[in-house]
Design a protein around this motif. Structure first.
Motif, PDB file in Angstrom:
ATOM      1  N   VAL A  14       0.838  -1.201   0.000  1.00  0.00           N
ATOM      2  CA  VAL A  14       0.000   0.000   0.000  1.00  0.00           C
ATOM      3  C   VAL A  14       0.873   1.252   0.000  1.00  0.00           C
ATOM      4  O   VAL A  14       0.644   2.190  -0.772  1.00  0.00           O
ATOM      5  N   ALA A  15       1.892   1.249   0.837  1.00  0.00           N
ATOM      6  CA  ALA A  15       2.755   2.428   0.940  1.00  0.00           C
ATOM      7  C   ALA A  15       3.492   2.721  -0.362  1.00  0.00           C
ATOM      8  O   ALA A  15       3.701   3.887  -0.712  1.00  0.00           O
ATOM      9  N   THR A  16       3.861   1.680  -1.087  1.00  0.00           N
ATOM     10  CA  THR A  16       4.663   1.890  -2.293  1.00  0.00           C
ATOM     11  C   THR A  16       3.843   1.932  -3.580  1.00  0.00           C
ATOM     12  O   THR A  16       4.383   2.265  -4.637  1.00  0.00           O
ATOM     13  N   ASN A  17       2.549   1.625  -3.514  1.00  0.00           N
ATOM     14  CA  ASN A  17       1.763   1.551  -4.752  1.00  0.00           C
ATOM     15  C   ASN A  17       0.477   2.367  -4.742  1.00  0.00           C
ATOM     16  O   ASN A  17      -0.278   2.316  -5.714  1.00  0.00           O
ATOM     17  N   ILE A  18       0.228   3.121  -3.703  1.00  0.00           N
ATOM     18  CA  ILE A  18      -1.021   3.875  -3.623  1.00  0.00           C
ATOM     19  C   ILE A  18      -1.138   4.885  -4.764  1.00  0.00           C
ATOM     20  O   ILE A  18      -2.232   5.152  -5.275  1.00  0.00           O
TER      21      ILE A  18
END
Length: 200
Positions: A14-18
Motif C-alpha cells: 500500500v505504501a509503495t503503490n497507492i
C-alpha cells in the motif's frame, strides 16, 4: 508469524503503490468505451509489477551488475517521455472538432504502455523492496512477492472502481487529456529528483 508477514507485506504494498490508483484510473479514463481496456491494463500492470519484483529479487540476490542502484532514478525518464508525448498529442489535436470517435481513436491503452509506466513508477519500489527482502530472508521475501501479486489485481479493480464512479469519471473524462500528461511528467520528475538523477 505468517499473519504478521502478510500484514507487513500488505502495508509495504500500500505504501509503495497507492499512487498507482491515480495513474491506472487515468488509463481507464483514456480507454473508456474501448473493448479490452481492462484486460490490457490488467496485463500491463502485472507485466510492469513482475518486472519490479524481478529487478528487486535480482538486486537482492546480489546481481548489482544487472541493476546498479544509481540507475533506478533514471526510470523516471520513461513516464516523463510518455507524458511529453501525450502532451504533444493533445496539443497537436487541439484544433480538431469535438468528434468523440476521433478522440477515442488516438487513445488506445496499450499493454506495454501500462507496463512501462508501472515499471518506471516502481523504480523507487525496488529501492524499498531490496532492503526488506534482505532483512526478511528468502522464504519471507517469496511470501511478500505472492502477497504483492494478489494485491496487484485488487489495485487494478480499485482503480477501475474509482475511474467508473460517475463524478470521478466525469472529472477524469473532462480533464484526462490534461491530467494524463501532467501526472506522467510529474511522476517522471519526482522519480528523477528524488533519486538524484543527473545530479538533481
Amino acid at each position: 508469524m505468517i499473519l504478521a508477514s502478510i500484514l507487513q507485506a500488505i502495508g509495504l504494498f500500500v505504501a509503495t503503490n497507492i499512487d498507482d490508483i491515480i495513474v491506472l484510473s487515468l488509463f481507464f479514463a483514456r480507454g473508456a468505451g474501448q473493448r479490452g481496456t481492462t484486460a490490457r491494463i490488467f496485463v500491463g500492470q502485472y507485466l510492469g509489477f513482475v518486472g519490479i519484483l524481478g529487478a528487486a529479487v535480482l538486486v537482492t540476490l546480489g546481481a548489482d551488475a544487472f541493476l546498479p542502484p544509481e540507475v533506478i532514478p533514471y526510470f523516471g525518464l520513461i513516464p516523463l517521455a510518455l507524458g511529453l508525448w501525450a502532451a504533444w498529442q493533445t496539443w497537436r489535436n487541439d484544433d480538431n472538432d469535438d468528434d468523440d470517435e476521433a478522440k477515442v481513436a488516438g487513445k488506445n491503452v496499450g499493454v506495454w504502455t501500462v507496463a512501462a509506466v508501472t515499471f518506471a513508477n516502481g523504480g523507487d519500489n525496488i529501492g524499498v523492496y531490496v532492503p526488506v527482502f534482505l532483512a526478511v530472508g528468502p522464504a519471507a521475501a517469496m511470501a511478500y512477492c505472492i502477497v504483492f501479486l494478489v494485491l496487484v489485481a485488487i489495485l487494478v479493480m480499485l482503480a477501475k472502481f474509482v475511474a467508473t464512479r460517475r463524478p470521478v469519471a466525469e472529472v477524469l473524462e473532462r480533464f484526462e487529456h490534461i491530467l494524463f500528461p501532467i501526472v506522467l511528467i510529474g511522476l517522471g520528475i519526482v522519480i528523477l529528483i528524488s533519486g538524484g538523477a543527473f545530479g538533481l
